[in-house]
Write an enzyme that holds these catalytic residues in place. Structure first.
Site, PDB file in Angstrom:
ATOM      1  N   THR A  18     -28.810  75.181  -9.065  1.00 42.21           N
ATOM      2  CA  THR A  18     -28.057  73.930  -9.149  1.00 42.21           C
ATOM      3  C   THR A  18     -26.558  74.162  -9.000  1.00 42.21           C
ATOM      4  O   THR A  18     -25.820  73.251  -8.642  1.00 42.21           O
ATOM      5  CB  THR A  18     -28.322  73.230 -10.495  1.00 42.21           C
ATOM      6  OG1 THR A  18     -27.997  74.126 -11.559  1.00 42.21           O
ATOM      7  CG2 THR A  18     -29.768  72.811 -10.608  1.00 42.21           C
ATOM      8  N   ARG A  22     -26.422  82.867  -8.987  1.00 41.68           N
ATOM      9  CA  ARG A  22     -25.972  83.593 -10.169  1.00 41.68           C
ATOM     10  C   ARG A  22     -26.892  84.769 -10.432  1.00 41.68           C
ATOM     11  O   ARG A  22     -28.111  84.618 -10.434  1.00 41.68           O
ATOM     12  CB  ARG A  22     -25.939  82.684 -11.404  1.00 41.68           C
ATOM     13  CG  ARG A  22     -24.903  81.595 -11.313  1.00 41.68           C
ATOM     14  CD  ARG A  22     -24.858  80.761 -12.567  1.00 41.68           C
ATOM     15  NE  ARG A  22     -24.001  79.604 -12.387  1.00 41.68           N
ATOM     16  CZ  ARG A  22     -23.892  78.610 -13.249  1.00 41.68           C
ATOM     17  NH1 ARG A  22     -24.597  78.639 -14.372  1.00 41.68           N
ATOM     18  NH2 ARG A  22     -23.090  77.587 -13.009  1.00 41.68           N
ATOM     19  N   SER A 113     -19.861  79.944 -14.276  1.00 39.67           N
ATOM     20  CA  SER A 113     -19.613  78.818 -15.167  1.00 39.67           C
ATOM     21  C   SER A 113     -19.505  79.261 -16.624  1.00 39.67           C
ATOM     22  O   SER A 113     -18.623  80.027 -16.986  1.00 39.67           O
ATOM     23  CB  SER A 113     -20.703  77.763 -14.996  1.00 39.67           C
ATOM     24  OG  SER A 113     -20.394  76.591 -15.719  1.00 39.67           O
ATOM     25  N   HIS A 114     -20.417  78.794 -17.474  1.00 40.96           N
ATOM     26  CA  HIS A 114     -20.359  79.035 -18.913  1.00 40.96           C
ATOM     27  C   HIS A 114     -21.012  80.348 -19.314  1.00 40.96           C
ATOM     28  O   HIS A 114     -21.052  80.676 -20.497  1.00 40.96           O
ATOM     29  CB  HIS A 114     -21.046  77.888 -19.651  1.00 40.96           C
ATOM     30  CG  HIS A 114     -22.460  77.678 -19.182  1.00 40.96           C
ATOM     31  ND1 HIS A 114     -22.761  77.187 -17.946  1.00 40.96           N
ATOM     32  CD2 HIS A 114     -23.646  77.919 -19.788  1.00 40.96           C
ATOM     33  CE1 HIS A 114     -24.075  77.126 -17.811  1.00 40.96           C
ATOM     34  NE2 HIS A 114     -24.647  77.563 -18.915  1.00 40.96           N
ATOM     35  N   ASP A 277     -14.893  75.461 -20.502  1.00 44.60           N
ATOM     36  CA  ASP A 277     -15.747  76.622 -20.259  1.00 44.60           C
ATOM     37  C   ASP A 277     -15.146  77.586 -19.244  1.00 44.60           C
ATOM     38  O   ASP A 277     -13.974  77.487 -18.883  1.00 44.60           O
ATOM     39  CB  ASP A 277     -17.129  76.157 -19.792  1.00 44.60           C
ATOM     40  CG  ASP A 277     -17.104  75.579 -18.386  1.00 44.60           C
ATOM     41  OD1 ASP A 277     -16.083  74.972 -18.000  1.00 44.60           O
ATOM     42  OD2 ASP A 277     -18.107  75.739 -17.659  1.00 44.60           O
ATOM     43  N   ASP A 279     -15.298  78.130 -15.948  1.00 48.36           N
ATOM     44  CA  ASP A 279     -14.659  77.693 -14.712  1.00 48.36           C
ATOM     45  C   ASP A 279     -13.970  76.339 -14.838  1.00 48.36           C
ATOM     46  O   ASP A 279     -13.520  75.777 -13.848  1.00 48.36           O
ATOM     47  CB  ASP A 279     -15.653  77.675 -13.556  1.00 48.36           C
ATOM     48  CG  ASP A 279     -16.759  76.646 -13.730  1.00 48.36           C
ATOM     49  OD1 ASP A 279     -17.117  76.358 -14.885  1.00 48.36           O
ATOM     50  OD2 ASP A 279     -17.270  76.146 -12.719  1.00 48.36           O
ATOM     51  N   ASP A 281     -15.075  73.275 -15.798  1.00 46.63           N
ATOM     52  CA  ASP A 281     -15.694  71.990 -15.466  1.00 46.63           C
ATOM     53  C   ASP A 281     -16.411  71.337 -16.648  1.00 46.63           C
ATOM     54  O   ASP A 281     -16.844  70.192 -16.544  1.00 46.63           O
ATOM     55  CB  ASP A 281     -16.641  72.115 -14.266  1.00 46.63           C
ATOM     56  CG  ASP A 281     -17.811  73.072 -14.491  1.00 46.63           C
ATOM     57  OD1 ASP A 281     -17.904  73.657 -15.595  1.00 46.63           O
ATOM     58  OD2 ASP A 281     -18.618  73.251 -13.559  1.00 46.63           O
ATOM     59  N   ARG A 282     -16.534  72.025 -17.765  1.00 49.02           N
ATOM     60  CA  ARG A 282     -17.197  71.450 -18.930  1.00 49.02           C
ATOM     61  C   ARG A 282     -16.182  71.200 -20.044  1.00 49.02           C
ATOM     62  O   ARG A 282     -15.088  71.756 -20.032  1.00 49.02           O
ATOM     63  CB  ARG A 282     -18.303  72.371 -19.447  1.00 49.02           C
ATOM     64  CG  ARG A 282     -19.389  72.639 -18.415  1.00 49.02           C
ATOM     65  CD  ARG A 282     -20.533  73.432 -19.007  1.00 49.02           C
ATOM     66  NE  ARG A 282     -21.529  73.729 -17.989  1.00 49.02           N
ATOM     67  CZ  ARG A 282     -22.812  73.893 -18.226  1.00 49.02           C
ATOM     68  NH1 ARG A 282     -23.279  73.796 -19.462  1.00 49.02           N
ATOM     69  NH2 ARG A 282     -23.660  74.170 -17.251  1.00 49.02           N
ATOM     70  N   GLU A 363     -23.216  64.758 -17.640  1.00 51.20           N
ATOM     71  CA  GLU A 363     -24.418  65.533 -17.939  1.00 51.20           C
ATOM     72  C   GLU A 363     -24.394  65.923 -19.410  1.00 51.20           C
ATOM     73  O   GLU A 363     -23.316  66.141 -19.985  1.00 51.20           O
ATOM     74  CB  GLU A 363     -24.484  66.801 -17.087  1.00 51.20           C
ATOM     75  CG  GLU A 363     -24.631  66.552 -15.610  1.00 51.20           C
ATOM     76  CD  GLU A 363     -24.742  67.851 -14.821  1.00 51.20           C
ATOM     77  OE1 GLU A 363     -25.414  67.839 -13.787  1.00 51.20           O
ATOM     78  OE2 GLU A 363     -24.146  68.862 -15.247  1.00 51.20           O
ATOM     79  N   GLU A 364     -25.583  66.064 -19.990  1.00 47.89           N
ATOM     80  CA  GLU A 364     -25.650  66.413 -21.403  1.00 47.89           C
ATOM     81  C   GLU A 364     -25.108  67.801 -21.685  1.00 47.89           C
ATOM     82  O   GLU A 364     -24.782  68.126 -22.828  1.00 47.89           O
ATOM     83  CB  GLU A 364     -27.096  66.312 -21.900  1.00 47.89           C
ATOM     84  CG  GLU A 364     -28.101  67.169 -21.168  1.00 47.89           C
ATOM     85  CD  GLU A 364     -27.987  68.641 -21.464  1.00 47.89           C
ATOM     86  OE1 GLU A 364     -27.661  68.999 -22.608  1.00 47.89           O
ATOM     87  OE2 GLU A 364     -28.212  69.430 -20.544  1.00 47.89           O
ATOM     88  N   SER A 365     -24.989  68.627 -20.667  1.00 49.55           N
ATOM     89  CA  SER A 365     -24.522  70.001 -20.852  1.00 49.55           C
ATOM     90  C   SER A 365     -23.001  70.076 -20.835  1.00 49.55           C
ATOM     91  O   SER A 365     -22.430  71.083 -20.421  1.00 49.55           O
ATOM     92  CB  SER A 365     -25.109  70.916 -19.786  1.00 49.55           C
ATOM     93  OG  SER A 365     -24.831  70.427 -18.484  1.00 49.55           O
ATOM     94  N   LYS A 376     -17.617  67.986 -12.038  1.00 49.95           N
ATOM     95  CA  LYS A 376     -17.271  67.665 -13.409  1.00 49.95           C
ATOM     96  C   LYS A 376     -15.939  68.327 -13.725  1.00 49.95           C
ATOM     97  O   LYS A 376     -15.573  69.312 -13.089  1.00 49.95           O
ATOM     98  CB  LYS A 376     -18.366  68.111 -14.369  1.00 49.95           C
ATOM     99  CG  LYS A 376     -18.929  69.514 -14.171  1.00 49.95           C
ATOM    100  CD  LYS A 376     -20.122  69.716 -15.080  1.00 49.95           C
ATOM    101  CE  LYS A 376     -20.776  71.086 -14.886  1.00 49.95           C
ATOM    102  NZ  LYS A 376     -21.663  71.140 -13.722  1.00 49.95           N
ATOM    103  N   ARG A 496     -35.497  74.383 -21.760  1.00 46.56           N
ATOM    104  CA  ARG A 496     -34.623  73.447 -22.437  1.00 46.56           C
ATOM    105  C   ARG A 496     -35.426  72.226 -22.857  1.00 46.56           C
ATOM    106  O   ARG A 496     -36.103  71.612 -22.045  1.00 46.56           O
ATOM    107  CB  ARG A 496     -33.449  73.044 -21.547  1.00 46.56           C
ATOM    108  CG  ARG A 496     -32.427  74.171 -21.442  1.00 46.56           C
ATOM    109  CD  ARG A 496     -31.140  73.774 -20.796  1.00 46.56           C
ATOM    110  NE  ARG A 496     -30.185  74.868 -20.950  1.00 46.56           N
ATOM    111  CZ  ARG A 496     -29.203  75.137 -20.110  1.00 46.56           C
ATOM    112  NH1 ARG A 496     -29.027  74.375 -19.049  1.00 46.56           N
ATOM    113  NH2 ARG A 496     -28.381  76.142 -20.317  1.00 46.56           N
TER     114      ARG A 496
END
Length: 543
Positions: A18, A22, A113-114, A277, A279, A281-282, A363-365, A376, A496
């Site tokens: 997605t 990675r 990312s995270h 986070d 990068d 975006d969160r 998004e919930e994340s 995001k 999840r």
């Protein structure tokens, strides 16, 4: 300076998820691994002749070396211009903005990312298309197909570019511009928000703690919050990007940002706590004594977006990923605008944003964003919260309580079962999938099932269909359980489980979250048989 064609052979498993490809950092550092994937990307987009691209990343280990390789490969593939962030630093939303601002053909983002960083941790690469958003599924499929047939990659032979110096050079016929990573992004934020109102908020004595988690957002937050908006020195902590994120886990949630959570729940809490986070975006939002779930944050932002300049004319629509709670749907209904439910992955929002069907997405994340970019955007979400707080002159807790009184509360939590053996994870999902046709009407742990299906998404813009996007079980009384296999890990599988219980506008909105979810959690355990299949009922992380 010359370009060379280097023979290579396909490497298994280079399928973008997605958010790109990675893997463990040492995997990316292996012979031809990065080169194969970058060349496959160029091949999938029809070659790089005449192309112009953005390149940058979150500063994690191997970031700078990977950028040098990409620059040389871009030149060999015929690119005419590349913009790079100074020292290789560019947040993901900043890359998206630069692609759009310069009308470039796309960009390469070096990040996982995270996920943790370091030579023994994780690395990632993703390609963003000309709209500034993550590559759509059709393109990622072409990239994967190209990785399976690749026989050569192209790379130019020139000295590494000095990424520490802002300026312009030319190598192998390609212009390379090293730019300040913050400038263009900060200018965009100044256009979007009422900086005068936020300055006045800080001048009034408002206090804040922003935890950059030693990730990419540090320089952005320092420049904007402390430099431009007048937040007190020291507002931004852990603000220097480090290759291993200070040996931390750059995921802004109550588990990995525990020092911030502890502060916000203490007597010494500032008015607002926030984090971003790896990068950028969160985001995480915490008020004094109250945590705001990402689902609630999206809903509150949507309900109050009209208080910020770009959204005063109203929202076209609100989009959320399927596992995200229905809180934002209730706002959309009250506003009389469309609500969209998409699969997980920001690329699914791209078509809605480009077509003008949605303005805010979430998004919930912990990902929230708007039509200002096609990603995001963690710091954008924090600034929108600040703009709302400056106008409403209430605390986060007061705003949240009023929101629940108006819309009801969606009690919500995500349970992550990490590093589950892939065969066991797939067996659990297959076990659930086999039961779906016969679940409606059954009682699980005292809850009656009303709906059970596997989510499939029909894109309202291009008509594409995305199947197998998660298993959903709905119950009488507003409860829901969703099971998904995550695509963001680098070893084993992550199951999840998303749990939701709606209170209604006349229900109790003050319960402990886990207590409110106890019944649906028991039902989820029963229907999945997780104790037997994966041998675990205790999640690694609860957010």
């Amino acid at each position: 300076m010359t370009s060379q064609i280097t023979p290579t052979t396909p490497i298994e498993g280079q399928m973008p998820g997605t958010s790109g490809l990675r893997k463990k950092t040492r995997v990316f550092m292996g012979p031809n691994y990065l080169e194969n994937f970058i060349q496959a990307t160029f091949d999938a987009i029809g070659g790089g002749d005449g192309g112009r691209y953005i390149v940058g990343g979150d500063g994690r280990f191997f970031n700078k070396q990977a950028i040098q390789t990409i620059l040389k490969m871009a030149a060999a593939n015929g690119a005419t211009e590349v913009i790079v962030g100074q020292n290789g630093i560019l947040s993901t939303p900043a890359v998206s903005h630069l692609i759009r601002l310069n009308a470039f053909d796309g960009g390469f983002i070096l990040s996982a990312s995270h996920n943790p960083g370091g030579i023994d941790e994780d690395f990632g690469v993703k390609f963003n298309a000309s709209n500034g958003g993550p590559a759509p599924e059709k393109l990622t499929a072409r990239i994967f197909d190209a990785t399976k047939t690749i026989s050569r990659y192209k790379i130019a032979d020139f000295e590494d570019v000095d990424l520490s110096q802002i300026g312009e050079t030319r190598q192998a016929g390609m212009v390379i511009r090293v730019v300040d990573p913050v400038d263009a992004y900060q200018a965009l934020m100044a256009e979007l928000f009422d900086f005068d109102a936020i300055r006045a908020l800080f001048a009034s004595g408002f206090t804040m703690r922003f935890d950059a988690m030693h990730a990419v957002t540090g320089p952005y937050a320092k420049a904007i919050l402390e430099g431009t908006l007048g937040a007190a020195p020291g507002t931004v902590v852990n603000g220097i990007p480090l290759e291993d994120f200070g040996k931390g886990h750059p995921d802004p949630n109550p588990i990995w940002a525990k020092p911030l959570m502890d502060l916000m729940m203490s007597d010494n809490a500032p008015d607002l706590g926030a984090a971003s986070d790896g990068d950028g975006d969160r985001n995480m939002i915490v008020g004094r004594g109250v945590y705001v779930t990402p689902s609630d944050s999206l809903a509150v932002l949507a309900a109050n977006a009209h208080l910020a300049p770009p959204y005063r004319g109203g929202l076209a629509g609100i989009a959320r990923s399927m596992p995200t709670s229905a809180a934002s749907d209730r706002v959309a209904e009250k506003l009389g605008i469309a609500a969209y439910e998409t699969p997980t992955g920001w690329k699914f929002f791209g078509n809605l944003l480009d077509a003008g069907k949605a303005t805010l997405c979430g998004e919930e994340s912990a990902g929230t964003g708007s039509n200002h970019v096609r990603e995001k955007d963690g710091l954008w979400a924090v600034l929108l919260w600040l703009n709302i707080l400056a106008v409403r002159k209430q605390s986060v807790a007061e705003i949240l309580a009023e929101h629940w009184q108006t819309y009801g509360r969606d009690y919500y939590s995500r349970y992550d079962f990490e590093a589950v053996a892939s065969d066991k994870a797939n067996r659990l999902m297959d076990h659930l999938r086999d039961q779906l046709p016969d679940l409606a009407g059954k009682t699980l742990a005292g809850l009656t099932v009303t709906t059970a299906d596997e989510f499939s998404y029909l894109d309202p813009v291009d008509g594409s269909i995305s199947k197998n996007q998660g298993l959903r079980i709905g119950f009488e009384g507003g409860a829901r359980a969703v099971f998904r296999l995550s695509g963001t890990g680098t070893e084993g599988a992550t199951i999840r489980l998303y749990l939701e219980q709606y209170s209604g506008t006349d229900g109790d909105t003050t319960q402990d979250t886990q207590a409110a979810l106890a019944d649906v959690w028991a039902a989820a355990q029963q229907v999945s048989d997780m104790a037997q299949i994966i041998g675990r009922t205790t999640p690694d992380v609860i957010t």
